[in-house]
Motif scaffolding. Structure first.
Motif, mmCIF file in Angstrom:
data_model
loop_
_atom_site.group_PDB
_atom_site.id
_atom_site.type_symbol
_atom_site.label_atom_id
_atom_site.label_comp_id
_atom_site.label_asym_id
_atom_site.label_seq_id
_atom_site.Cartn_x
_atom_site.Cartn_y
_atom_site.Cartn_z
ATOM 1 N N THR A 58 -76.914 114.315 1.440
ATOM 2 C CA THR A 58 -77.146 115.765 1.513
ATOM 3 C C THR A 58 -78.291 116.081 2.471
ATOM 4 O O THR A 58 -78.170 116.937 3.348
ATOM 5 N N LEU A 59 -79.401 115.373 2.311
ATOM 6 C CA LEU A 59 -80.582 115.668 3.130
ATOM 7 C C LEU A 59 -80.391 115.255 4.577
ATOM 8 O O LEU A 59 -80.971 115.869 5.479
ATOM 9 N N ARG A 60 -79.579 114.256 4.802
ATOM 10 C CA ARG A 60 -79.387 113.788 6.172
ATOM 11 C C ARG A 60 -78.314 114.563 6.917
ATOM 12 O O ARG A 60 -78.415 114.768 8.123
ATOM 13 N N PHE A 61 -77.274 114.999 6.222
ATOM 14 C CA PHE A 61 -76.105 115.547 6.912
ATOM 15 C C PHE A 61 -75.801 117.006 6.585
ATOM 16 O O PHE A 61 -75.003 117.628 7.277
ATOM 17 N N ASP A 62 -76.380 117.558 5.540
ATOM 18 C CA ASP A 62 -75.946 118.879 5.076
ATOM 19 C C ASP A 62 -77.108 119.857 4.889
ATOM 20 O O ASP A 62 -77.210 120.522 3.855
ATOM 21 N N THR A 63 -77.987 119.935 5.868
ATOM 22 C CA THR A 63 -79.067 120.920 5.808
ATOM 23 C C THR A 63 -79.007 121.812 7.041
ATOM 24 O O THR A 63 -78.223 121.577 7.963
ATOM 25 N N ARG A 64 -79.871 122.811 7.085
ATOM 26 C CA ARG A 64 -79.953 123.718 8.233
ATOM 27 C C ARG A 64 -80.610 123.069 9.450
ATOM 28 O O ARG A 64 -80.517 123.575 10.555
ATOM 29 N N LEU A 65 -81.292 121.970 9.221
ATOM 30 C CA LEU A 65 -81.972 121.273 10.313
ATOM 31 C C LEU A 65 -80.961 120.471 11.119
ATOM 32 O O LEU A 65 -80.150 119.753 10.548
ATOM 33 N N ASP A 66 -81.025 120.580 12.431
ATOM 34 C CA ASP A 66 -80.121 119.740 13.214
ATOM 35 C C ASP A 66 -80.688 118.324 13.262
ATOM 36 O O ASP A 66 -81.851 118.090 12.919
ATOM 37 N N PRO A 67 -79.865 117.336 13.640
ATOM 38 C CA PRO A 67 -80.312 115.934 13.589
ATOM 39 C C PRO A 67 -81.595 115.669 14.369
ATOM 40 O O PRO A 67 -82.425 114.873 13.935
ATOM 41 N N LYS A 68 -81.778 116.323 15.486
ATOM 42 C CA LYS A 68 -82.980 116.100 16.285
ATOM 43 C C LYS A 68 -84.240 116.435 15.486
ATOM 44 O O LYS A 68 -85.231 115.686 15.510
ATOM 45 N N HIS A 69 -84.215 117.521 14.758
ATOM 46 C CA HIS A 69 -85.396 117.942 14.023
ATOM 47 C C HIS A 69 -85.566 117.159 12.724
ATOM 48 O O HIS A 69 -86.694 116.828 12.338
ATOM 49 N N SER A 70 -84.459 116.833 12.069
ATOM 50 C CA SER A 70 -84.542 115.962 10.893
ATOM 51 C C SER A 70 -85.128 114.609 11.265
ATOM 52 O O SER A 70 -86.004 114.076 10.578
ATOM 53 N N GLU A 71 -84.637 114.042 12.365
ATOM 54 C CA GLU A 71 -85.092 112.706 12.759
ATOM 55 C C GLU A 71 -86.558 112.705 13.170
ATOM 56 O O GLU A 71 -87.267 111.712 12.958
ATOM 57 N N LEU A 72 -87.041 113.790 13.744
ATOM 58 C CA LEU A 72 -88.463 113.872 14.064
ATOM 59 C C LEU A 72 -89.292 113.764 12.788
ATOM 60 O O LEU A 72 -90.291 113.025 12.735
ATOM 61 N N ALA A 73 -88.890 114.476 11.744
ATOM 62 C CA ALA A 73 -89.608 114.405 10.468
ATOM 63 C C ALA A 73 -89.525 113.003 9.867
ATOM 64 O O ALA A 73 -90.509 112.502 9.305
ATOM 65 N N VAL A 74 -88.378 112.353 9.996
ATOM 66 C CA VAL A 74 -88.221 111.002 9.440
ATOM 67 C C VAL A 74 -89.101 110.008 10.198
ATOM 68 O O VAL A 74 -89.751 109.142 9.594
ATOM 69 N N LEU A 75 -89.141 110.110 11.524
ATOM 70 C CA LEU A 75 -89.999 109.204 12.307
ATOM 71 C C LEU A 75 -91.466 109.349 11.897
ATOM 72 O O LEU A 75 -92.189 108.349 11.773
ATOM 73 N N LEU A 76 -91.909 110.572 11.707
ATOM 74 C CA LEU A 76 -93.293 110.793 11.297
ATOM 75 C C LEU A 76 -93.557 110.191 9.922
ATOM 76 O O LEU A 76 -94.621 109.607 9.678
ATOM 77 N N THR A 77 -92.585 110.294 9.034
ATOM 78 C CA THR A 77 -92.725 109.705 7.700
ATOM 79 C C THR A 77 -92.781 108.181 7.788
ATOM 80 O O THR A 77 -93.629 107.544 7.153
ATOM 81 N N ALA A 78 -91.897 107.600 8.580
ATOM 82 C CA ALA A 78 -91.897 106.144 8.749
ATOM 83 C C ALA A 78 -93.222 105.658 9.322
ATOM 84 O O ALA A 78 -93.771 104.640 8.890
ATOM 85 N N ARG A 79 -93.755 106.394 10.304
ATOM 86 C CA ARG A 79 -95.020 105.992 10.915
ATOM 87 C C ARG A 79 -96.164 106.111 9.924
ATOM 88 O O ARG A 79 -97.028 105.232 9.832
ATOM 89 N N ARG A 80 -96.193 107.211 9.168
ATOM 90 C CA ARG A 80 -97.266 107.418 8.200
ATOM 91 C C ARG A 80 -97.317 106.291 7.173
ATOM 92 O O ARG A 80 -98.372 105.813 6.798
ATOM 93 N N TRP A 81 -96.130 105.854 6.718
ATOM 94 C CA TRP A 81 -96.041 104.820 5.685
ATOM 95 C C TRP A 81 -95.963 103.415 6.270
ATOM 96 O O TRP A 81 -95.830 102.452 5.525
ATOM 97 N N ASN A 82 -96.041 103.278 7.582
ATOM 98 C CA ASN A 82 -95.936 101.957 8.217
ATOM 99 C C ASN A 82 -94.672 101.218 7.787
ATOM 100 O O ASN A 82 -94.690 100.021 7.504
ATOM 101 N N SER A 83 -93.567 101.931 7.740
ATOM 102 C CA SER A 83 -92.309 101.331 7.277
ATOM 103 C C SER A 83 -91.508 100.820 8.479
ATOM 104 O O SER A 83 -90.847 101.589 9.188
ATOM 105 N N GLN A 84 -91.564 99.514 8.679
ATOM 106 C CA GLN A 84 -90.918 98.911 9.843
ATOM 107 C C GLN A 84 -89.407 99.133 9.844
ATOM 108 O O GLN A 84 -88.820 99.445 10.890
#
Length: 200
Positions: free
Chosen positions: A55-81
């Motif tokens: 749902t959060l990845r495919f069915d929101t108002r955010l297009d993939p470019k903007h969703s992925e930007l938020a995910v990259l920032l989360t991955a970087r913050r948590w140091n999740s390789q």
């Protein structure tokens, strides 16, 4: 990196695990990767987790470019390789420029394009850095995506924080052929996300 938790293949699963595994690989994901490999130790949790993630990845108002930007920032913050490795590829496919990805990877403010990227960046950095968001960042997201959009963005960041924690704690290995790209000095500390300078 060796996993701390057993990661059975389909033949090593019980009937409940196999049912959820089949549901996941036949769904929009097409493959079982990342935290769901650990979550399958509780098939009911894995099933609901997968549905929330879809749902959060495919069915929101955010297009993939903007969703992925938020995910990259989360991955970087948590140091999740692993989260970084998977979503770096997804970010490139979604149209995020290489220099934006590299700036996030190295802890710099990225060269953002337009109000949508700026709104996602500011909101994500504030939430990930301090656990809350100021009025200006909140209003910017509402102005672009509405109240439902700000709910979805918050949930997306929270979901991928859960993903990152699960990957880190259980030491889920990187996919074959992937390398660890994030510089991580201390596994028990978050990476700092720089706030974007606000023009005078």
């Amino acid at each position: 990196m060796t996993s701390r938790i057993s990661l059975p293949d389909r033949d090593g699963m019980d009937d409940a695990q196999r049912r959820v595994f089949d549901m996941i690989v036949r769904g929009r994901r097409g493959v079982l990767v990342g935290p769901l490999r650990a979550a399958l130790h509780n098939p009911q949790l894995a099933e609901r987790w997968s549905q929330l993630g879809e749902t959060l990845r495919f069915d929101t108002r955010l297009d993939p470019k903007h969703s992925e930007l938020a995910v990259l920032l989360t991955a970087r913050r948590w140091n999740s390789q692993l989260e970084w490795a998977i979503h770096r590829r997804d970010s490139e496919r979604a149209g995020i420029r290489a220099e934006v990805i590299e700036a996030i990877r190295t802890g710099q403010v990225p060269p953002l394009d337009g109000p949508h990227e700026i709104a996602i960046y500011d909101y994500s950095v504030e939430l990930l850095s301090g656990g809350n968001v100021g009025d200006a960042a909140y209003a910017a997201v509402v102005a672009l995506w509405g109240e439902a959009g700000v709910v979805e963005l918050t949930a997306l960041i929270g979901y991928y924080a859960l993903v990152a924690a699960t990957l880190n704690v259980h030491r889920i290995p990187l996919p074959e052929g992937s390398i660890a790209e994030l510089e991580v000095g201390d596994l028990h500390r978050f990476a700092e996300l720089p706030a974007r300078p606000i023009p005078a």
